[in-house]
Design an enzyme around this catalytic site. Structure first.
Site, PDB file in Angstrom:
ATOM      1  N   ASN A  53      19.822  41.203 -35.799  1.00  0.00           N
ATOM      2  CA  ASN A  53      18.668  41.181 -34.896  1.00  0.00           C
ATOM      3  C   ASN A  53      17.443  41.777 -35.584  1.00  0.00           C
ATOM      4  O   ASN A  53      17.532  42.704 -36.393  1.00  0.00           O
ATOM      5  CB  ASN A  53      18.970  41.836 -33.536  1.00  0.00           C
ATOM      6  CG  ASN A  53      19.501  43.245 -33.625  1.00  0.00           C
ATOM      7  OD1 ASN A  53      20.125  43.620 -34.603  1.00  0.00           O
ATOM      8  ND2 ASN A  53      19.251  44.030 -32.590  1.00  0.00           N
ATOM      9  N   ILE A  54      16.306  41.187 -35.271  1.00  0.00           N
ATOM     10  CA  ILE A  54      15.030  41.587 -35.868  1.00  0.00           C
ATOM     11  C   ILE A  54      14.046  41.803 -34.726  1.00  0.00           C
ATOM     12  O   ILE A  54      13.616  40.840 -34.075  1.00  0.00           O
ATOM     13  CB  ILE A  54      14.510  40.495 -36.827  1.00  0.00           C
ATOM     14  CG1 ILE A  54      15.512  40.282 -37.972  1.00  0.00           C
ATOM     15  CG2 ILE A  54      13.131  40.869 -37.367  1.00  0.00           C
ATOM     16  CD1 ILE A  54      15.151  39.139 -38.907  1.00  0.00           C
ATOM     17  N   GLU A  55      13.742  43.061 -34.474  1.00  0.00           N
ATOM     18  CA  GLU A  55      12.860  43.375 -33.344  1.00  0.00           C
ATOM     19  C   GLU A  55      11.393  43.393 -33.789  1.00  0.00           C
ATOM     20  O   GLU A  55      11.077  43.245 -34.972  1.00  0.00           O
ATOM     21  CB  GLU A  55      13.310  44.697 -32.714  1.00  0.00           C
ATOM     22  CG  GLU A  55      14.733  44.557 -32.164  1.00  0.00           C
ATOM     23  CD  GLU A  55      15.223  45.782 -31.403  1.00  0.00           C
ATOM     24  OE1 GLU A  55      14.626  46.865 -31.526  1.00  0.00           O
ATOM     25  OE2 GLU A  55      16.223  45.626 -30.668  1.00  0.00           O
ATOM     26  N   CYS A  64      17.390  37.724 -31.739  1.00  0.00           N
ATOM     27  CA  CYS A  64      18.800  38.119 -31.769  1.00  0.00           C
ATOM     28  C   CYS A  64      19.452  37.711 -33.089  1.00  0.00           C
ATOM     29  O   CYS A  64      18.993  36.778 -33.774  1.00  0.00           O
ATOM     30  CB  CYS A  64      19.568  37.444 -30.641  1.00  0.00           C
ATOM     31  SG  CYS A  64      19.196  38.056 -28.999  1.00  0.00           S
ATOM     32  N   GLU A  66      22.236  36.109 -33.656  1.00  0.00           N
ATOM     33  CA  GLU A  66      22.767  34.737 -33.683  1.00  0.00           C
ATOM     34  C   GLU A  66      21.642  33.742 -33.944  1.00  0.00           C
ATOM     35  O   GLU A  66      21.807  32.771 -34.691  1.00  0.00           O
ATOM     36  CB  GLU A  66      23.435  34.394 -32.349  1.00  0.00           C
ATOM     37  CG  GLU A  66      24.564  35.320 -31.927  1.00  0.00           C
ATOM     38  CD  GLU A  66      24.097  36.484 -31.068  1.00  0.00           C
ATOM     39  OE1 GLU A  66      23.061  37.102 -31.398  1.00  0.00           O
ATOM     40  OE2 GLU A  66      24.765  36.773 -30.064  1.00  0.00           O
ATOM     41  N   CYS A 102      23.744  36.142 -25.973  1.00  0.00           N
ATOM     42  CA  CYS A 102      22.901  36.044 -24.783  1.00  0.00           C
ATOM     43  C   CYS A 102      22.664  34.564 -24.454  1.00  0.00           C
ATOM     44  O   CYS A 102      22.981  33.668 -25.250  1.00  0.00           O
ATOM     45  CB  CYS A 102      21.579  36.782 -25.006  1.00  0.00           C
ATOM     46  SG  CYS A 102      20.379  35.856 -25.990  1.00  0.00           S
ATOM     47  N   CYS A 105      20.694  32.552 -27.054  1.00  0.00           N
ATOM     48  CA  CYS A 105      21.473  32.310 -28.274  1.00  0.00           C
ATOM     49  C   CYS A 105      22.540  31.244 -28.056  1.00  0.00           C
ATOM     50  O   CYS A 105      22.870  30.489 -28.973  1.00  0.00           O
ATOM     51  CB  CYS A 105      22.111  33.601 -28.760  1.00  0.00           C
ATOM     52  SG  CYS A 105      20.907  34.711 -29.509  1.00  0.00           S
TER      53      CYS A 105
END
Ligand code: THU
Length: 149
Positions: A53-55, A64, A66, A102, A105
């Protein structure tokens, strides 16, 4: 062995995929949620593509694990052949229970799955158990590229 929709993953390949997802967690950029996730995609030719995940400081733009993995795969030219997906979250959150992709995803995974006509096995990896479920069970009656053909 072709690796189509119905195949079962060998124990060794499952273990390698789970390990790849766990390794991907280390690259997670999740300073806002402090919730690091790793994903690993297994393809028919044996290739494994990972994501984390890359916020973003603008929280809603976060990606996310995936979705990042699928974007990497599509960006490398893959258009199907997705056999299995492993997803793992932090062991110290949610009791270490397995996490499922989620909703967004699931749809993103469905795109590359449907392109190649596979129904990938999703390995939801917890700290002391792994739940195995088909993508079609997570996203029944999916809308996908076939609808636009
Ligand atoms: N997250 C994932 O990467 N994959 C999932 O399946 C669930 C949620 C991320 C999004 C966000 O960066 C953090 O986990 C907390 O929601």
């Amino acid at each position: 062995m072709g690796g189509g929709a119905g195949m079962s993953l060998g124990e060794e390949r499952q273990a390698a995929l789970v390990e790849a997802a766990r390794a991907a967690v280390r690259h997670a950029y999740a300073p806002y949620s402090d919730y690091s996730v790793g994903a690993a995609l297994l393809f028919e030719d044996g290739a494994v593509i990972t994501g984390c995940n890359i916020e973003n400081a603008s929280y809603g733009l976060s990606l996310c694990a995936e979705t990042v993995a699928v974007a990497k795969a599509l960006g490398e030219g893959r258009r199907g052949g997705l056999v299995a997906v492993a997803v793992t979250g932090p062991a110290d959150r949610g009791g270490g229970a397995p996490i499922t992709p989620c909703g967004r995803c699931r749809q993103v995974l469905n795109e590359i799955a449907q392109l190649g006509g596979t129904d990938p096995l999703v390995l939801c990896v917890g700290s002391d158990r792994i739940d195995r479920v088909r993508l079609s069970a997570l996203l029944p009656r999916a809308f996908g590229p076939a609808n636009l053909a």
